[in-house]
Motif scaffolding. Structure first.
Motif, PDB file in Angstrom:
ATOM      1  N   UNK A  57     -57.883  16.778  35.811  1.00  0.00           N
ATOM      2  CA  UNK A  57     -58.861  17.452  34.946  1.00  0.00           C
ATOM      3  C   UNK A  57     -58.348  17.675  33.520  1.00  0.00           C
ATOM      4  N   UNK A  58     -57.442  16.812  33.071  1.00  0.00           N
ATOM      5  CA  UNK A  58     -56.980  16.861  31.689  1.00  0.00           C
ATOM      6  C   UNK A  58     -57.756  15.850  30.864  1.00  0.00           C
ATOM      7  N   UNK A  59     -58.145  16.185  29.629  1.00  0.00           N
ATOM      8  CA  UNK A  59     -58.847  15.215  28.783  1.00  0.00           C
ATOM      9  C   UNK A  59     -57.960  13.993  28.536  1.00  0.00           C
ATOM     10  N   UNK A  60     -58.551  12.826  28.611  1.00  0.00           N
ATOM     11  CA  UNK A  60     -57.815  11.589  28.378  1.00  0.00           C
ATOM     12  C   UNK A  60     -58.750  10.584  27.730  1.00  0.00           C
ATOM     13  N   UNK A  61     -58.202   9.718  26.885  1.00  0.00           N
ATOM     14  CA  UNK A  61     -58.996   8.671  26.225  1.00  0.00           C
ATOM     15  C   UNK A  61     -58.683   7.321  26.858  1.00  0.00           C
ATOM     16  N   UNK A  62     -59.684   6.463  26.917  1.00  0.00           N
ATOM     17  CA  UNK A  62     -59.508   5.092  27.402  1.00  0.00           C
ATOM     18  C   UNK A  62     -60.270   4.163  26.476  1.00  0.00           C
ATOM     19  N   UNK A  63     -59.841   2.917  26.390  1.00  0.00           N
ATOM     20  CA  UNK A  63     -60.517   1.969  25.502  1.00  0.00           C
ATOM     21  C   UNK A  63     -61.625   1.195  26.204  1.00  0.00           C
ATOM     22  N   UNK A  64     -61.644   1.206  27.537  1.00  0.00           N
ATOM     23  CA  UNK A  64     -62.752   0.550  28.243  1.00  0.00           C
ATOM     24  C   UNK A  64     -63.941   1.503  28.346  1.00  0.00           C
ATOM     25  N   UNK A  65     -65.131   0.947  28.405  1.00  0.00           N
ATOM     26  CA  UNK A  65     -66.367   1.731  28.374  1.00  0.00           C
ATOM     27  C   UNK A  65     -66.936   1.872  29.783  1.00  0.00           C
ATOM     28  N   UNK A  66     -67.344   3.086  30.180  1.00  0.00           N
ATOM     29  CA  UNK A  66     -67.950   3.267  31.504  1.00  0.00           C
ATOM     30  C   UNK A  66     -69.370   2.712  31.542  1.00  0.00           C
ATOM     31  N   UNK A  67     -69.987   2.776  32.707  1.00  0.00           N
ATOM     32  CA  UNK A  67     -71.327   2.221  32.871  1.00  0.00           C
ATOM     33  C   UNK A  67     -72.402   3.079  32.210  1.00  0.00           C
ATOM     34  N   UNK A  68     -72.088   4.350  31.928  1.00  0.00           N
ATOM     35  CA  UNK A  68     -73.023   5.181  31.180  1.00  0.00           C
ATOM     36  C   UNK A  68     -72.270   6.257  30.427  1.00  0.00           C
ATOM     37  N   UNK A  69     -72.934   6.823  29.416  1.00  0.00           N
ATOM     38  CA  UNK A  69     -72.355   7.883  28.604  1.00  0.00           C
ATOM     39  C   UNK A  69     -73.041   9.200  28.936  1.00  0.00           C
ATOM     40  N   UNK A  70     -72.581  10.288  28.306  1.00  0.00           N
ATOM     41  CA  UNK A  70     -73.121  11.607  28.553  1.00  0.00           C
ATOM     42  C   UNK A  70     -74.639  11.640  28.374  1.00  0.00           C
ATOM     43  N   UNK A  71     -75.332  12.239  29.346  1.00  0.00           N
ATOM     44  CA  UNK A  71     -76.787  12.410  29.347  1.00  0.00           C
ATOM     45  C   UNK A  71     -77.543  11.092  29.525  1.00  0.00           C
ATOM     46  N   UNK A  72     -76.877  10.068  30.042  1.00  0.00           N
ATOM     47  CA  UNK A  72     -77.539   8.801  30.342  1.00  0.00           C
ATOM     48  C   UNK A  72     -77.633   8.588  31.853  1.00  0.00           C
ATOM     49  N   UNK A  73     -78.664   7.814  32.263  1.00  0.00           N
ATOM     50  CA  UNK A  73     -78.846   7.449  33.664  1.00  0.00           C
ATOM     51  C   UNK A  73     -78.209   6.094  33.946  1.00  0.00           C
ATOM     52  N   UNK A  74     -77.747   5.933  35.182  1.00  0.00           N
ATOM     53  CA  UNK A  74     -77.323   4.625  35.666  1.00  0.00           C
ATOM     54  C   UNK A  74     -77.398   4.627  37.189  1.00  0.00           C
ATOM     55  N   UNK A  75     -77.552   3.449  37.761  1.00  0.00           N
ATOM     56  CA  UNK A  75     -77.503   3.300  39.219  1.00  0.00           C
ATOM     57  C   UNK A  75     -76.078   2.943  39.597  1.00  0.00           C
ATOM     58  N   UNK A  76     -75.449   3.778  40.426  1.00  0.00           N
ATOM     59  CA  UNK A  76     -74.043   3.599  40.784  1.00  0.00           C
ATOM     60  C   UNK A  76     -73.879   3.504  42.300  1.00  0.00           C
ATOM     61  N   UNK A  77     -72.831   2.806  42.707  1.00  0.00           N
ATOM     62  CA  UNK A  77     -72.536   2.633  44.134  1.00  0.00           C
ATOM     63  C   UNK A  77     -71.526   3.679  44.608  1.00  0.00           C
ATOM     64  N   UNK A  78     -71.770   4.215  45.792  1.00  0.00           N
ATOM     65  CA  UNK A  78     -70.891   5.229  46.373  1.00  0.00           C
ATOM     66  C   UNK A  78     -69.669   4.559  47.005  1.00  0.00           C
ATOM     67  N   UNK A  79     -68.473   5.054  46.644  1.00  0.00           N
ATOM     68  CA  UNK A  79     -67.228   4.521  47.201  1.00  0.00           C
ATOM     69  C   UNK A  79     -66.661   5.405  48.298  1.00  0.00           C
ATOM     70  N   UNK A  80     -66.913   6.723  48.186  1.00  0.00           N
ATOM     71  CA  UNK A  80     -66.350   7.653  49.173  1.00  0.00           C
ATOM     72  C   UNK A  80     -67.239   8.894  49.250  1.00  0.00           C
ATOM     73  N   UNK A  81     -67.369   9.435  50.453  1.00  0.00           N
ATOM     74  CA  UNK A  81     -68.125  10.675  50.658  1.00  0.00           C
ATOM     75  C   UNK A  81     -67.222  11.683  51.350  1.00  0.00           C
ATOM     76  N   UNK A  82     -67.182  12.913  50.820  1.00  0.00           N
ATOM     77  CA  UNK A  82     -66.410  14.004  51.428  1.00  0.00           C
ATOM     78  C   UNK A  82     -67.346  15.176  51.687  1.00  0.00           C
ATOM     79  N   UNK A  83     -66.825  16.232  52.269  1.00  0.00           N
ATOM     80  CA  UNK A  83     -67.661  17.415  52.526  1.00  0.00           C
ATOM     81  C   UNK A  83     -68.020  18.148  51.236  1.00  0.00           C
ATOM     82  N   UNK A  84     -67.314  17.816  50.143  1.00  0.00           N
ATOM     83  CA  UNK A  84     -67.575  18.478  48.866  1.00  0.00           C
ATOM     84  C   UNK A  84     -68.533  17.689  47.980  1.00  0.00           C
TER      85      UNK A  84
END
Length: 276
Positions: A57-84
């Motif tokens: 939970x520390x802020x970090x910068x990366x040069x690659x871009x995620x599939x969406x930015x803040x306040x944007x929608x995207x369809x994503x695939x689930x990799x893992x499910x936990x009780x949380x």
């Protein structure tokens, strides 16, 4: 931190054995890990980065871009499910966490869901929220029949496919009006078929009215330019027409009628051929 969840151009303040520290607008710094550096960067150089929080939970910068930015929608695939909650693939080393309280429905590994990227006000972390209805606009009075829109297909139902319209509205494409391959997560052009009395939007993938058949005629013509002959005619089954051309039988008959009148094709007993 203003940069969290966004792509920003930040100046290099200094270097350390762990990477480069970039200057934030609030006077703080964020680490760009060494693995994202070429070794040729210099202090004062501007880099375009995405800022999020790492596994601790520390802020970090990366040069690659995620599939969406803040306040944007995207369809994503689930990799893992936990009780949380669930962890979804959004294109970064740390998967996006969707807390159980923010799920619109229970998630399953391997399935895809519509998610918005949000900032958790309590923890200042980026999280996914799949309760998409909370973010949609309700006033659809600006939509007109035949209007072209951009859609993101995000869920299959018994009736058809739910689609996000221009990132803000929900629409539905009826399954019996789909004559092409459709996958959850596809981005397409669509057309407003009708705005219902309850304000909801019905969509279709083909243009409304005559333009629909003009587009179909063009598709048949392009196919014939390659294959020269198609074993399809007015007695062909709807299934064989859909398999070869991805359109309904009615659409096919209207389209070849236009091509025949324009003297672009010959209609034979066993199919159609292009007129060179």
């Amino acid at each position: 931190m203003r940069e969290l969840g966004k792509v920003s151009s930040l100046l290099i303040n200094r270097f350390s054995p762990h990477g480069a520290y970039l200057a934030l607008q609030d006077g703080g710094e964020v680490l760009l890990p060494k693995s994202y550096l070429s070794g040729e960067e210099k202090v004062g150089e501007e880099l375009e980065v995405f800022v999020y929080t790492d596994s601790e939970d520390r802020p970090v910068a990366v040069t690659n871009r995620p599939k969406m930015l803040l306040d944007e929608f995207e369809v994503l695939e689930v990799k893992e499910v936990t009780k949380f909650g669930a962890f979804l693939d959004w294109g970064l080393p740390k998967d996006l966490f969707v807390p159980k309280a923010e799920m619109g429905k229970s998630m399953e590994v391997g399935e895809k869901y519509l998610v918005m990227l949000c900032r958790d006000n309590k923890t200042e972390r980026l999280i996914g929220v799949s309760k998409y209805e909370d973010f949609l606009l309700r006033d659809t009075q600006g939509f007109e029949t035949g209007q072209e829109v951009n859609i993101l297909i995000f869920e299959e139902t018994d009736l058809g496919y739910k689609a996000l319209i221009d990132g803000d509205f929900e629409g539905l494409i009826y399954k019996n009006e789909v004559f092409e391959e459709v996958q959850i997560g596809d981005r397409k052009k669509a057309f407003v078929k009708k705005r219902r009395e309850d304000g909801k939007i019905d969509l279709q993938l083909l243009p409304i009215g005559r333009a629909k058949y003009e587009e179909g005629a063009e598709k048949i013509l392009e196919t014939l330019k390659v294959r020269k002959f198609l074993p399809l005619h007015d007695k062909s089954s709807p299934e064989s027409i859909k398999e070869l051309l991805g359109m309904s039988k009615k659409h096919f008959k209207q389209s070849i009628g236009q091509l025949y009148k324009a003297q672009r094709i010959n209609i034979l007993d066993n199919g159609i051929e292009i007129i060179e």
